[in-house]
Structures are given as C-alpha cells and as structure tokens.
Enzyme design. Structure first.
Site, short mmCIF file in Angstrom:
data_model
loop_
_atom_site.label_atom_id
_atom_site.label_comp_id
_atom_site.label_asym_id
_atom_site.label_seq_id
_atom_site.Cartn_x
_atom_site.Cartn_y
_atom_site.Cartn_z
N CYS A 107 0.87 -1.17 0.00
CA CYS A 107 0.00 0.00 0.00
C CYS A 107 0.91 1.23 0.00
O CYS A 107 1.64 1.46 0.97
CB CYS A 107 -0.90 0.00 1.24
SG CYS A 107 -1.97 1.45 1.26
N GLY A 108 0.87 1.98 -1.10
CA GLY A 108 1.78 3.12 -1.24
C GLY A 108 1.46 4.24 -0.28
O GLY A 108 2.35 4.75 0.42
N HIS A 109 0.18 4.63 -0.22
CA HIS A 109 -0.15 5.73 0.70
C HIS A 109 0.09 5.28 2.14
O HIS A 109 0.51 6.07 2.99
CB HIS A 109 -1.61 6.20 0.49
CG HIS A 109 -2.57 5.55 1.43
ND1 HIS A 109 -3.29 4.41 1.11
CD2 HIS A 109 -2.92 5.85 2.71
CE1 HIS A 109 -4.03 4.06 2.14
NE2 HIS A 109 -3.85 4.92 3.12
N HIS A 227 -8.41 -4.04 -7.69
CA HIS A 227 -8.38 -2.57 -7.74
C HIS A 227 -8.71 -2.14 -9.17
O HIS A 227 -8.10 -2.64 -10.13
CB HIS A 227 -7.00 -2.03 -7.39
CG HIS A 227 -6.61 -2.20 -5.95
ND1 HIS A 227 -6.31 -3.42 -5.38
CD2 HIS A 227 -6.45 -1.27 -4.97
CE1 HIS A 227 -6.00 -3.24 -4.11
NE2 HIS A 227 -6.08 -1.94 -3.83
N ASP A 253 -9.98 5.43 -3.32
CA ASP A 253 -8.75 5.94 -2.71
C ASP A 253 -8.74 7.47 -2.79
O ASP A 253 -8.80 8.04 -3.88
CB ASP A 253 -7.54 5.36 -3.45
CG ASP A 253 -6.25 5.52 -2.67
OD1 ASP A 253 -6.18 6.43 -1.83
OD2 ASP A 253 -5.33 4.73 -2.91
N CYS A 257 -3.08 6.88 -4.92
CA CYS A 257 -2.85 5.43 -4.88
C CYS A 257 -1.42 5.08 -5.33
O CYS A 257 -1.11 5.08 -6.53
CB CYS A 257 -3.88 4.68 -5.73
SG CYS A 257 -3.87 2.89 -5.39
N GLY A 258 -0.59 4.74 -4.35
CA GLY A 258 0.81 4.45 -4.66
C GLY A 258 0.98 3.22 -5.54
O GLY A 258 1.77 3.23 -6.49
N THR A 259 0.23 2.17 -5.22
CA THR A 259 0.37 0.95 -6.03
C THR A 259 -0.29 1.15 -7.40
O THR A 259 0.18 0.62 -8.41
CB THR A 259 -0.22 -0.28 -5.30
OG1 THR A 259 -1.56 0.03 -4.86
CG2 THR A 259 0.62 -0.66 -4.09
O1 PYC Z 1 -1.75 3.80 -2.04
O2 PYC Z 1 -1.30 1.80 -2.82
C1 PYC Z 1 -2.05 2.61 -2.28
C2 PYC Z 1 -3.38 2.15 -1.86
C3 PYC Z 1 -3.95 0.92 -2.07
C4 PYC Z 1 -5.21 0.95 -1.49
C5 PYC Z 1 -5.39 2.19 -0.94
N1 PYC Z 1 -4.26 2.90 -1.16
#
Ligand code: PYC
Length: 330
Positions: A107-109, A227, A253, A257-259
């Site tokens: 999870c990036g965030h 996702h 999100d 969303c980092g991923t």
């Molecule tokens: O930031 O990767 C992310 C992420 C995944 C689900 C919610 N945020």
C-alpha cells in the site's frame, strides 16, 4: 525502541484486562487517504515469511482485522499498517496492510503514512530504510522536508489493451498491471472524474470489477484483480493525469494510490510513453498529488513514489468482547 524487535504482543499496551483487548495506534492521512499504524496489541502472527503471516492473519485473525479497520472503530477507506518483526536482516521493520474487507499486498499511501508516523514518533530520522511487506522489501526515504519516497516493488503490465464487456457500459478497453496489488486501468470513463459523479464512478468501477470476475480475467498466479483505476487527463496545470481508484470493497482511494500509480507507470513505460527518470504527477480524485518516476527493471520497472502524510490522532483502541459490534458490523 528497536523496531526490528517490535512484536505486537510484547509491549505493555498489549494486554487483556477483564477480557478487554487494547491496541496502540497512530492515525494519519496521505493525500486524504487514512492510515492507522498498529504499534502494539495485534495478535502474534508467528515468525515465518511475511506472505505466510499475511495468510495466518486472513485465516485466524480476520476478526481483529475487522475490529481495527472497519466500523465502528475504523472506516471504509482506512488502511491499517500492522507492524511485525522483519525476516530480512536489512529491514527496519515488517508491515502487513489490511483494510475493511481483507489484506493488501502493498500500500503506497500506507507506506508513506507509516514512514511519517515512525519519523513523528522519533523512531527514525531523515534517511533511507528498508521495510518488509508481504510482497517484498520496499526501500523508503524519509526526507528533511517531511515528504516520503517509496521505491515500490517491481511493477509490470500483465495484459495490454484488453477488451471487456461491462453490463450497462458496453465494451471497454484497459490494461491489467501489477504495482504491489492487481489493477485494471482504463481510460474509458463515462463521466468526468469530479466529486459530484462519485456515485456513478463507484458503480461503474464496481461493474468493471464484477465483469472481470465473470469473464475469468485474473492477474498472474490466478490472482483476483481487486483494484479498478479510472484515468483521465487532469485540468490542473503541471499534473499529468487524474485518477479514481476503487479499492477492494466499495471505497475509493482519496490519495493518488501508490500501487495504482506504480501500475500506471509500468503501463506507460511499456507503451513507450514515459522514459525512465522523467517525473510523472498523478492527481487523486480529491486533488492530492504524488510525484513518481521509475528506473527500468528485469521484468518491468522500479517505481519511486513521493508524497506527504500528516498525523491525525494518537489512538488507544479498546475491544470489549461484550460489545455486539466488537469485531465490526457484520
Ligand atoms: O496507495 O497503494 C495505495 C493504496 C492501495 C489501497 C489504498 N491505497
């Protein structure tokens, strides 16, 4: 405190009194998307590989996942980052991510929130660290200006220009890509990515996810594509694109969303539309922005995502077994 020795059940806060269960946590948000770092009190997940601990969490402690992440203690967009000792001797800590419906690979965030939280607690200073997740070790950098860079797991496009029949929406085209979670990314967007269209966009993204399931379209290793990322140009000067990401469950999100940004970079790189090292700015549905770039990998790319988190609360969670909704609202 040596983070490498952090075991959820070994601190004084991890105690039962009269059947009550206590957990210590810090809440933050990254670009509007909440993260809750669980410092102490989560059930012991053993000392195996983190992918195995993720499985133990899913099979044996789903009730605790729901207790910390879901209503009435949590909320639909909340991602919890559960600290666990790393296996990799070079890692600062291990972490497992969970949300209101299950576990996440990366999870990036949440990783940005975790690094900011550890920095705010004085447990780390500016510099680079490695953090172990269920899908690999992730190098991170805690910058002096308060921002955090995450070098995510190697990301790649799995299927390009896939055609999908979506009931009510017709035939759409999108890519399937891995960025630490599985994404279907499409530019076929029925209405602009603006807040008044939230209900329509949520329904559309959910219909895409359902159609992927019905058509048997999955990621590598038969993984579910959970996702859905809708992409459009951004009206904001200097920003490359705006997205709307439907996370597993029905929450979107609030961060870029980092991923999802990692998966997007992998698609752009493979399509020859973004050279290595060039900064790409991804805007979220609520207007927050991640800066990203990549270096080439063996199977795809290594994305670097930079963002900023802010603390929102120091939390002492209590689970009262007499509470009919102690482990969430079924
Ligand atoms: O930031 O990767 C992310 C992420 C995944 C689900 C919610 N945020």
């Amino acid at each position: 405190m040596d983070l490498r020795e952090t075991g959820q059940d070994t601190t004084p806060a991890a105690r039962h009194d009269g059947g009550m269960h206590h957990l210590d946590a810090i809440d933050s948000h990254t670009g509007g998307e909440p993260t809750r770092v669980i410092l102490a009190g989560f059930p012991d997940l053993g000392s195996g590989p983190l992918a195995e601990r993720r499985r133990i969490l899913e099979l044996e402690h789903d009730d605790f996942r729901a207790a910390i992440a879901s209503e009435p203690r949590g909320s639909d967009p909340l991602v919890c980052a559960i600290l666990t000792p790393p296996v990799d001797p070079t890692a600062l800590t291990g972490v497992l991510f969970v949300n209101n419906v299950g576990t996440l690979g990366m999870c990036g965030h949440g990783m940005i929130g975790l690094v900011h939280t550890l920095s705010s607690l004085g447990r780390i200073s500016t510099g680079t660290y490695r953090i172990e997740t269920a899908v690999g070790v992730v190098p991170v950098e805690c910058h002096g200006d308060g921002s955090v860079t995450v070098e995510n797991v190697e990301s790649y496009r799995f299927k390009a220009a896939l055609e999908l029949e979506v009931p009510g929406a017709g035939r759409i085209t999108g890519d399937v890509a891995w960025g630490g979670n599985w994404f279907f990314i499409t530019h076929d967007v029925p209405v602009p990515l603006v807040r008044p269209n939230l209900a329509a966009l949520t329904a559309y993204a959910a219909a895409i996810r359902q159609a992927l399931g019905t058509a048997g379209i999955r990621g590598a290793g038969d993984a579910e594509i959970d996702h859905i990322e809708l992409q459009s140009p951004s009206p904001t000067p200097g920003v490359d694109a705006r997205n709307f990401v439907l996370c597993p469950g029905m929450a979107y999100d609030r961060s870029p969303c980092g991923t999802g940004t990692s998966a997007t970079l992998a698609c752009l790189a493979e399509a020859g539309r973004l050279p290595p090292g060039v900064v790409y700015r991804q805007e979220s549905f609520v207007g927050s922005v991640f800066e990203a770039a990549y270096r080439p990998g063996t199977h795809g790319i290594w994305p670097r995502i930079r963002g900023r988190a802010h603390l929102t609360a120091h939390v002492h969670l209590v689970i009262d077994p007499a509470d009919p909704f102690a482990f969430g609202i079924p």
